[in-house]
Design an enzyme around this catalytic site. Sequence first.
Site: not given
Ligand SMILES: [Zn+2]
Ligand SMILES: [Zn+2]
Length: 301
Positions: A140, A64-65, A268, A210, A62
């Site tokens: 996740h 955001d990582h 997070h 996550d 993802h």
């Molecule tokens: Zn995330």
């Molecule tokens: Zn994620």
Amino acid sequence: MHLTVLGCYAATPRTLTNPTSQVLEINNHIILIDCGEGTQVELRRHKIKFSRINHIFISHLHGDHFFGLPGFISTMRLLGREKELHVYGPKGIKEAITLLLKLGDSWTNYPLLFHELSSKESELVFEDEKISVTTIPLDHRIYTNGYLFREKVGKRKLNIEAAEKYGIDKAYYQNIKNGKDVTLDNGEIIGNNELTFDPPKPKSYAFCSDTIYDESLAAKIKDVDVLYHESTFLESEVELATKTKHATALQAAKVAKDANVKTLVLGHYSTRYKSIELFKEEASKIFPNVLLANDGKTFDF
Ligand SMILES: [Zn+2]
Ligand SMILES: [Zn+2]
């Protein structure tokens, strides 16, 4: 063990908050964990030298990582890096990064080594004489791993006072540090335990990015010193958490309690909440030692 949180908010970069990235200093290793956008700027802000990072662990793909990773890799080239850089992450990470490098005709002039992961079982992915790193499979929306970093037991420390008391020549000191006993001139044997101190107890850090709340997670991280566990939501949004395969602060605390960890670090956070103190309040109801990650915050464990 020293942790610098570069970013710990969910979803998108904002004026004052960054997506996930952190630097773990553990037994002389400097490790980058996740690499959201803004990671380079935050590394500079915290005066962490890029060249000291040799290992990067990415939890999942993802944005955001890991959207900060191509930029970081590219900057290392511009800075004239020559050393190997090792990137651990889900299968597909190599293709994603090399496509960008190919399109920009900007291949690294240093060895860039990918270690792609696809196992759903925990596996040892890195080990040397100082630390080991194993994956923590998480549940996740896409394939995701947390990582468990463990220090190895160090060498015993010389007790100089004891060695001097027995009149032991300094030439033997290295042997003592290596665990040997010493035989004195009169034939008396002095045990190594009498001449050394126990090494410091090795520390451990579990990074769980996550994930949906997963009861079975606790067994995989039993007794670790520090657990970083995502807490995107509060219990008032538990249904949304389950739907998006994220966790609440209370659920993170349950994992910490069941795993008998010493310290829980939350992060997070969804930016929908007024204050991150609410996460601590909620988790503290069932687990006493809760710390809040925040961008720029550092921790010594
Ligand atoms: Zn995330
Ligand atoms: Zn994620």
